[in-house]
Design a protein around this motif. Structure first.
Motif, short mmCIF file in Angstrom:
data_model
loop_
_atom_site.label_atom_id
_atom_site.label_comp_id
_atom_site.label_asym_id
_atom_site.label_seq_id
_atom_site.Cartn_x
_atom_site.Cartn_y
_atom_site.Cartn_z
N LEU A 119 0.67 -1.36 -0.16
CA LEU A 119 0.38 -0.14 -0.37
C LEU A 119 0.67 0.88 -0.04
N ILE A 120 1.66 0.93 0.87
CA ILE A 120 3.11 2.16 0.78
C ILE A 120 3.33 2.51 -0.51
N VAL A 121 3.50 1.97 -0.73
CA VAL A 121 4.87 1.76 -2.09
C VAL A 121 3.49 2.20 -3.13
N ILE A 122 2.23 1.27 -3.72
CA ILE A 122 1.55 1.47 -4.48
C ILE A 122 1.26 3.24 -3.85
N ARG A 123 0.66 4.07 -3.66
CA ARG A 123 0.64 5.47 -3.00
C ARG A 123 1.43 6.05 -3.15
N ASN A 124 2.61 5.86 -3.02
CA ASN A 124 3.56 6.81 -3.39
C ASN A 124 4.17 6.63 -4.88
N GLN A 125 4.00 5.69 -5.42
CA GLN A 125 3.56 6.22 -6.94
C GLN A 125 2.40 6.88 -7.56
N GLN A 126 1.41 7.84 -6.67
CA GLN A 126 0.03 8.23 -7.09
C GLN A 126 0.22 9.87 -6.45
N ALA A 127 -0.11 10.82 -7.27
CA ALA A 127 0.05 11.94 -7.50
C ALA A 127 -0.40 12.31 -6.09
N LYS A 128 0.19 13.00 -5.74
CA LYS A 128 -0.71 13.74 -3.95
C LYS A 128 -1.77 14.20 -3.73
N ASP A 129 -2.39 13.43 -2.97
CA ASP A 129 -3.62 14.15 -2.78
C ASP A 129 -4.84 14.14 -4.10
N SER A 130 -4.67 13.10 -5.18
CA SER A 130 -5.48 13.01 -5.68
C SER A 130 -6.67 11.62 -5.36
N GLU A 131 -7.55 11.43 -5.52
CA GLU A 131 -8.47 10.38 -5.08
C GLU A 131 -7.69 9.24 -4.57
N GLU A 132 -7.09 8.73 -5.61
CA GLU A 132 -6.56 7.50 -5.11
C GLU A 132 -5.39 7.30 -4.29
N TRP A 133 -4.82 8.57 -4.58
CA TRP A 133 -3.45 8.84 -2.93
C TRP A 133 -4.36 8.75 -1.74
N GLN A 134 -5.83 9.60 -1.55
CA GLN A 134 -6.72 9.84 -0.30
C GLN A 134 -7.26 7.93 -0.19
N LYS A 135 -7.58 7.25 -0.66
CA LYS A 135 -7.81 6.34 -0.29
C LYS A 135 -6.22 5.31 0.30
N LEU A 136 -5.61 5.21 -0.62
CA LEU A 136 -4.96 4.21 -0.06
C LEU A 136 -3.84 5.61 0.66
N ASN A 137 -4.41 6.29 1.05
CA ASN A 137 -3.57 6.39 2.73
C ASN A 137 -4.19 6.39 4.23
N TYR A 138 -5.58 6.70 3.55
CA TYR A 138 -6.81 6.10 4.56
C TYR A 138 -6.51 4.75 4.92
N ASP A 139 -6.11 4.12 3.83
CA ASP A 139 -6.00 1.97 4.00
C ASP A 139 -4.48 2.13 4.88
N ILE A 140 -3.47 3.00 4.65
CA ILE A 140 -2.66 2.98 5.48
C ILE A 140 -2.06 3.37 6.85
N HIS A 141 -2.76 4.14 6.73
CA HIS A 141 -3.28 5.15 8.31
C HIS A 141 -4.08 3.50 9.56
#
Length: 213
Positions: A72-94
């Motif tokens: 999840l961390i690796v995939i999130r870091n590949q997304q544009a920060k604050d994009s919808e996908e980044w936000q979803k992944l960030n929530y799961d990581i948190h």
């Protein structure tokens, strides 16, 4: 049940660990132009954030839950920060990190109840450099950890046995405090308390993202 509700209902120890504000990350003691000067401090902060189940696995792929969090961390870091996908992944990581912190807080509360107020953080500190205090204790430590998982609710229902807490139990055995720890855990987190399992929490829909730690 939302994550915050789960955390409130799960942490029933009198020390109210979850009410304590998160401590800010400390800056490296050594700074300068050397890119390797703070490497050890970075690893320590990374471990404290993620609380890897298998600290010795530098790839974070051997344990299922470590692999899930790492991916999840690796995939999130590949997304544009604050994009919808980044936000979803960030929530799961948190969410995953919060569950791990809650488990650690449960252990810390019990250690403090047993009189280890000053030593609790040290007893819970496990890194890739940690070793067992006595190889003769390994079998007993595994049996006690399994007993804690099966007969108490100190871990979420679907939690896999974590090597991290095997080291902690080993230290408790060396201090002749393992049985007392189990007794307090049984009273504080009885198996019938109905805390939702990790899988149930993960299946919740995404809400507003939490800031990245």
């Amino acid at each position: 049940m939302g994550l915050r509700s789960w955390l409130r209902s799960a942490c029933c120890c009198p020390c109210r660990c979850l009410d304590e504000p998160a401590l800010p990350e400390k800056e490296p003691l050594v700074s300068g132009d050397n890119p390797y000067s703070s490497f050890g401090a970075m690893l320590a902060r990374d471990d404290e954030k993620n609380l890897w189940s298998l600290p010795h696995d530098v790839s974070h792929t051997e344990a299922d839950d470590d692999r899930m969090l790492y991916n999840l961390i690796v995939i999130r870091n590949q997304q544009a920060k604050d994009s919808e996908e980044w936000q979803k992944l960030n929530y799961d990581i948190h969410t995953l990190r919060q569950i791990r912190r809650e488990v650690r807080n449960r252990w810390k509360c019990i250690l403090e109840d047993l009189g280890f107020q000053r030593e609790a953080d040290l007893l819970l500190s496990v890194t890739k450099l940690s070793t067992m205090s006595d190889s003769k204790n390994t079998k007993e430590a595994r049996e006690m950890l399994l007993k804690l998982a099966e007969e108490t609710n100190i871990f979420p229902t679907s939690w896999e046995l974590s090597e991290r807490y095997l080291f902690v139990v080993d230290r408790l055995i060396a201090l002749d405090a393992a049985e007392e720890f189990f007794k307090v855990a049984s009273r504080t987190y009885p198996k019938s308390s109905g805390v939702p399992c990790l899988a149930d929490v993960q299946k919740e829909p995404h809400y507003l993202p939490f800031p990245s730690p």
